[in-house]
Scaffold this motif. Structure first.
Motif, PDB file in Angstrom:
ATOM      1  N   ASP A   1       0.825  -1.202   0.000  1.00 58.45           N
ATOM      2  CA  ASP A   1       0.000   0.000   0.000  1.00 58.45           C
ATOM      3  C   ASP A   1       0.860   1.252   0.000  1.00 58.45           C
ATOM      4  O   ASP A   1       0.467   2.295  -0.517  1.00 58.45           O
ATOM      5  N   ASP A   2       2.044   1.123   0.583  1.00 54.47           N
ATOM      6  CA  ASP A   2       2.913   2.290   0.736  1.00 54.47           C
ATOM      7  C   ASP A   2       4.341   1.767   0.892  1.00 54.47           C
ATOM      8  O   ASP A   2       4.595   0.829   1.650  1.00 54.47           O
ATOM      9  N   ILE A   3       5.285   2.367   0.169  1.00 54.31           N
ATOM     10  CA  ILE A   3       6.684   1.971   0.263  1.00 54.31           C
ATOM     11  C   ILE A   3       7.511   3.204   0.593  1.00 54.31           C
ATOM     12  O   ILE A   3       7.338   4.265  -0.026  1.00 54.31           O
ATOM     13  N   ASN A   4       8.379   3.073   1.583  1.00 54.55           N
ATOM     14  CA  ASN A   4       9.150   4.208   2.085  1.00 54.55           C
ATOM     15  C   ASN A   4      10.631   3.886   2.016  1.00 54.55           C
ATOM     16  O   ASN A   4      11.058   2.788   2.395  1.00 54.55           O
ATOM     17  N   PHE A   5      11.428   4.861   1.538  1.00 48.40           N
ATOM     18  CA  PHE A   5      12.869   4.698   1.420  1.00 48.40           C
ATOM     19  C   PHE A   5      13.557   5.646   2.396  1.00 48.40           C
ATOM     20  O   PHE A   5      13.210   6.825   2.492  1.00 48.40           O
ATOM     21  N   HIS A   6      14.557   5.119   3.095  1.00 47.04           N
ATOM     22  CA  HIS A   6      15.315   5.924   4.055  1.00 47.04           C
ATOM     23  C   HIS A   6      16.807   5.725   3.780  1.00 47.04           C
ATOM     24  O   HIS A   6      17.371   4.678   4.082  1.00 47.04           O
ATOM     25  N   SER A   7      17.430   6.765   3.211  1.00 49.12           N
ATOM     26  CA  SER A   7      18.878   6.757   2.992  1.00 49.12           C
ATOM     27  C   SER A   7      19.549   7.402   4.189  1.00 49.12           C
ATOM     28  O   SER A   7      19.229   8.543   4.553  1.00 49.12           O
ATOM     29  N   ASN A   8      20.463   6.667   4.800  1.00 49.92           N
ATOM     30  CA  ASN A   8      21.131   7.128   6.014  1.00 49.92           C
ATOM     31  C   ASN A   8      22.636   6.920   5.878  1.00 49.92           C
ATOM     32  O   ASN A   8      23.107   6.383   4.872  1.00 49.92           O
ATOM     33  N   SER A   9      23.362   7.331   6.884  1.00 49.21           N
ATOM     34  CA  SER A   9      24.746   6.872   6.952  1.00 49.21           C
ATOM     35  C   SER A   9      24.713   5.354   7.117  1.00 49.21           C
ATOM     36  O   SER A   9      23.713   4.791   7.569  1.00 49.21           O
ATOM     37  N   VAL A  10      25.780   4.688   6.726  1.00 48.53           N
ATOM     38  CA  VAL A  10      25.815   3.226   6.823  1.00 48.53           C
ATOM     39  C   VAL A  10      25.559   2.785   8.252  1.00 48.53           C
ATOM     40  O   VAL A  10      24.789   1.853   8.513  1.00 48.53           O
ATOM     41  N   ASN A  11      26.167   3.458   9.199  1.00 49.68           N
ATOM     42  CA  ASN A  11      26.017   3.083  10.604  1.00 49.68           C
ATOM     43  C   ASN A  11      24.572   3.235  11.062  1.00 49.68           C
ATOM     44  O   ASN A  11      24.020   2.347  11.740  1.00 49.68           O
ATOM     45  N   ARG A  12      23.915   4.327  10.690  1.00 46.48           N
ATOM     46  CA  ARG A  12      22.508   4.535  11.070  1.00 46.48           C
ATOM     47  C   ARG A  12      21.595   3.524  10.395  1.00 46.48           C
ATOM     48  O   ARG A  12      20.623   3.054  10.994  1.00 46.48           O
ATOM     49  N   ALA A  13      21.903   3.186   9.159  1.00 41.83           N
ATOM     50  CA  ALA A  13      21.074   2.207   8.454  1.00 41.83           C
ATOM     51  C   ALA A  13      21.116   0.855   9.143  1.00 41.83           C
ATOM     52  O   ALA A  13      20.077   0.225   9.382  1.00 41.83           O
ATOM     53  N   TYR A  14      22.301   0.397   9.487  1.00 35.35           N
ATOM     54  CA  TYR A  14      22.426  -0.895  10.174  1.00 35.35           C
ATOM     55  C   TYR A  14      21.767  -0.845  11.544  1.00 35.35           C
ATOM     56  O   TYR A  14      21.075  -1.798  11.946  1.00 35.35           O
ATOM     57  N   ARG A  15      21.986   0.236  12.276  1.00 35.42           N
ATOM     58  CA  ARG A  15      21.405   0.332  13.621  1.00 35.42           C
ATOM     59  C   ARG A  15      19.880   0.373  13.556  1.00 35.42           C
ATOM     60  O   ARG A  15      19.189  -0.306  14.326  1.00 35.42           O
ATOM     61  N   GLY A  16      19.332   1.137  12.611  1.00 36.78           N
ATOM     62  CA  GLY A  16      17.879   1.202  12.478  1.00 36.78           C
ATOM     63  C   GLY A  16      17.274  -0.135  12.096  1.00 36.78           C
ATOM     64  O   GLY A  16      16.204  -0.516  12.582  1.00 36.78           O
ATOM     65  N   PHE A  17      17.962  -0.869  11.223  1.00 39.52           N
ATOM     66  CA  PHE A  17      17.471  -2.192  10.847  1.00 39.52           C
ATOM     67  C   PHE A  17      17.538  -3.144  12.043  1.00 39.52           C
ATOM     68  O   PHE A  17      16.584  -3.885  12.306  1.00 39.52           O
ATOM     69  N   ASP A  18      18.650  -3.122  12.783  1.00 38.61           N
ATOM     70  CA  ASP A  18      18.777  -3.995  13.958  1.00 38.61           C
ATOM     71  C   ASP A  18      17.712  -3.692  14.998  1.00 38.61           C
ATOM     72  O   ASP A  18      17.270  -4.592  15.728  1.00 38.61           O
ATOM     73  N   GLU A  19      17.279  -2.450  15.075  1.00 35.42           N
ATOM     74  CA  GLU A  19      16.231  -2.050  16.023  1.00 35.42           C
ATOM     75  C   GLU A  19      14.829  -2.298  15.464  1.00 35.42           C
ATOM     76  O   GLU A  19      13.847  -1.918  16.081  1.00 35.42           O
ATOM     77  N   GLU A  20      14.748  -2.922  14.290  1.00 35.67           N
ATOM     78  CA  GLU A  20      13.496  -3.304  13.630  1.00 35.67           C
ATOM     79  C   GLU A  20      12.617  -2.104  13.284  1.00 35.67           C
ATOM     80  O   GLU A  20      11.392  -2.188  13.275  1.00 35.67           O
ATOM     81  N   ARG A  21      13.259  -0.983  12.976  1.00 41.22           N
ATOM     82  CA  ARG A  21      12.512   0.175  12.498  1.00 41.22           C
ATOM     83  C   ARG A  21      12.288   0.118  10.996  1.00 41.22           C
ATOM     84  O   ARG A  21      11.532   0.924  10.444  1.00 41.22           O
ATOM     85  N   PHE A  22      12.934  -0.843  10.317  1.00 42.74           N
ATOM     86  CA  PHE A  22      12.797  -1.010   8.874  1.00 42.74           C
ATOM     87  C   PHE A  22      12.575  -2.480   8.556  1.00 42.74           C
ATOM     88  O   PHE A  22      13.066  -3.371   9.257  1.00 42.74           O
TER      89      PHE A  22
END
Length: 493
Positions: free
Chosen positions: A298-319
Motif C-alpha cells: 500500500d505504501d513503500i518508504n525509502f530511508h537513505s542514512n549513513s551506513v552506521n545509522r542504516a544498520y542500527r535502524g534495521f537492527d532495532e526493527e525500524r525497517f
C-alpha cells in the motif's frame, strides 16, 4: 564467463531433505526375498541414510513407531538407484523417504500416508560463473542417479545441457569441486553436506518442492494402517515436533505465492550511496525496490542514512529490510536474500609505507586503523589492533597523511589523488555479492521469498536492463561479459 571454483564450509539447510543417501558400512544385504508368512516381521531392512538433521529425525521417528509394533529396524548401505530396485523386488522392506508418486514407477511399493517432511531440489553453483544460475546460465551440471525428483525437474524444465549422472553424492561433489561441471542438482539434504554452502559466492537455486513419504513393499502392506495410526498419534501428541527439535530438524520452506501477496506498508533503509540510494528516493537500488515491492504494498518508504545509522535502524526493527549488505556484516537474527543484487569491489589496506602494511597484518601497528563506520572490517585484521571509524573515507586518508592513524581500510577508488607519492596497499579480499537483509520472522521470510522470486524474473526476462546500467549488469554477473576490474560506487561504500 570466466570459471571460478568455490571452496566452502558446513551449512544447515532451511529446507528439509527429500532423499537419504548411504555412507556407513553395515551388514551385507541378503537378496533372498523376505518371507511371505502372514506373521508380522520382527525386523525390517532399509537403506542406510546419511547422517543429517532430517535423516536423523526420520530414522528416530520411524524406529520409535515400528518399536511400538514390536519391529526393529536394520540399515544396509547401497547406492540410491539400486535401493529403489531392491525395495521394489522385496529384497529390502521399502524406502525411508521418497517423493509421493514413486509408486507409479515402482508398482510393488505402497505409500504410508503420513508426510514426513517437505523438500526441494536445488541447483548449487558459483554465482561468479553464472549470476543467478538458472539452467539457462550454466554450461554443465551433475546429479545423482536414482534421484527421481531431479529427473522430474529436468523433464519439467526441458533441460538439455551437458550433464554427468553421478553414482553417489561424493562423486557429484568431486566433479563440482574439480571443475568438471559448473553446477550440482541435489536435494537440500546433499546441499547441506557441502563444505561450500556458506561461502558467499555459492548460490542455491530452489526448484520443485515435494513431500517425503515412507514406502513399504507390498508384502508388508498389512503393517501400513497400524503404522499410520501410530505416526498420526505421535504428531497429535507433539512427539514428532519434539523429535524434530531434538535432531535440529526444524525447517521453514520457501513461500510459494499462488497469488499476489499484500504486505501493507514496507519501509526500506540503506546507506546513502549517490546514484544508488539518493536522498530523494531516486537511484538504481530504489528504482529496483519499486519494481519489486510496489505491486504488493500500500505504501513503500525509502530511508537513505549513513551506513552506521542504516544498520542500527534495521537492527532495532525500524525497517523491514536493509538494502545493500554482504553476508559477513549481518547478525544471526537476520536472513539474506538468496539472490544478490550486485557485487561490491575488492577491499584494500592502505598505508604511507609498506612497513606499516606489514605491521598491520602482523597485529603490531601501534596507531589505529581507520575505516567508515558501519562496516565490520575488524574481522579482516588481527583483533589486537586499534580501530577508528569515521563517516567518510577522505577523513581517514587525511588523518593518515597527518600521522593520526597508521592505516586505512577502503576501496581502491576511494584513495585520494592529493598525495605526492602513492600509498602502499594490500588487498584484503575480493569483491563480495551484495544482498538485501530481512528479519528472521514470518514477515521477513515472506518478504525475502517475494523479493527472490520477483528479482529472478526481472533478470531472466531482461527487464533488469531497464533498471541497471551496463556496467552494473557486468559487475553483478547478469551479463555474459566479464565484470570490469575497476568501477564507480556499487552501493557498498
Amino acid at each position: 564467463m570466466h570459471s571460478t571454483r568455490t571452496f566452502c564450509w558446513p551449512w544447515f539447510s532451511l529446507i528439509a531433505v527429500l532423499f537419504l543417501t548411504s555412507t556407513a558400512p553395515v551388514r551385507a544385504l541378503d537378496h533372498t526375498p523376505e518371507s511371505t508368512s502372514t506373521e508380522p516381521p520382527t525386523e525390517l531392512v532399509f537403506r542406510q541414510p546419511e547422517a543429517s538433521p532430517i535423516a536423523n529425525f526420520a530414522v528416530a521417528l520411524l524406529t520409535e513407531a515400528y518399536a511400538e509394533m514390536g519391529i526393529r529396524l536394520r540399515f544396509v548401505e547401497m547406492p540410491r538407484e539400486r535401493s529403489l530396485n531392491e525395495a521394489n523386488k522385496g529384497h529390502i522392506a521399502g524406502e525411508l523417504g521418497r517423493i509421493p508418486t514413486i509408486d507409479k514407477d515402482f508398482e510393488h511399493l505402497r505409500r504410508v500416508d503420513f508426510p514426513l517432511y517437505e523438500a526441494e531440489m536445488v541447483l548449487v553453483a558459483d554465482r561468479r560463473n553464472c549470476g543467478l544460475c538458472s539452467f539457462n546460465d550454466i554450461e554443465s551440471f551433475t546429479y545423482i542417479g536414482g534421484t527421481h525428483a531431479a529427473e522430474q525437474v529436468l523433464a519439467e524444465h526441458e533441460v538439455s545441457k551437458p550433464n554427468i549422472k553421478a553414482l553417489s553424492f561424493e562423486q557429484a561433489k568431486l566433479l563440482y569441486e574439480n571443475g568438471r561441471v559448473e553446477a550440482m542438482l541435489l536435494s537440500s539434504f546433499e546441499a547441506e553436506q557441502l563444505e561450500c554452502i556458506n561461502n558467499p559466492y555459492t548460490i542455491v537455486v530452489p526448484f520443485k518442492r515435494n513431500t517425503g513419504y515412507h514406502f513399504l513393499h507390498e508384502r508388508h502392506a498389512a503393517l501400513i494402517p497400524q503404522l499410520e495410526r501410530i505416526l498420526h498419534r505421535l504428531a497429535r501428541s507433539g512427539r514428532v515436533a519434539q523429535l524434530m527439535q531434538e535432531h535440529d530438524a526444524q525447517s521453514l520452506s520457501m513461500q510459494h505465492f499462488m497469488s499476489l501477496p499484500q504486505f501493507g506498508s514496507v519501509t526500506l533503509t540503506a546507506g546513502h550511496w549517490p546514484g544508488y540510494t539518493n536522498l530523494d528516493g531516486s537511484g538504481y537500488y530504489w528504482q529496483l525496490m519499486r519494481e519489486i515491492f510496489e505491486p504488493v504494498t500500500d505504501d513503500i518508504n525509502f530511508h537513505s542514512n549513513s551506513v552506521n545509522r542504516a544498520y542500527r535502524g534495521f537492527d532495532e526493527e525500524r525497517f523491514d529490510a536493509l538494502v545493500g549488505t554482504v553476508a559477513v556484516q549481518v547478525s544471526d537474527d537476520t536472513i539474506l536474500s538468496r539472490t544478490h543484487i550486485n557485487f561490491d569491489r575488492a577491499l584494500y589496506l592502505f598505508a604511507k609505507q609498506q612497513d606499516a602494511i606489514s605491521d598491520t597484518l602482523a597485529g603490531a601497528l601501534e596507531r589505529p586503523v581507520c575505516h567508515v563506520a558501519g562496516y565490520q572490517y575488524e574481522q579482516l585484521l588481527p583483533n589486537q589492533l586499534k580501530f577508528y571509524s569515521v563517516s567518510d573515507y577522505l577523513d581517514c586518508f587525511a588523518m593518515l597523511d597527518m600521522g593520526r592513524v597508521g592505516a586505512v581500510v577502503a576501496y581502491e577508488e576511494d584513495a585520494p589523488d592529493w598525495s605526492e607519492s602513492p600509498y602502499a596497499k594490500h588487498k584484503l579480499r575480493d569483491g563480495l555479492p551484495i544482498h538485501l537483509a530481512f528479519h528472521r520472522n514470518p514477515r521477513g521470510y515472506r518478504l525475502r521469498d517475494w523479493f527472490d522470486r520477483t528479482f529472478r524474473l526481472l533478470v531472466e526476462e531482461r527487464r533488469i536492463d531497464q533498471v541497471y546500467s551496463q556496467e552494473m549488469l557486468q559487475r553483478a554477473y547478469f551479463d555474459t561479459t566479464p565484470p570490469p576490474t575497476s568501477a564507480s560506487a556499487t552501493g557498498s561504500d
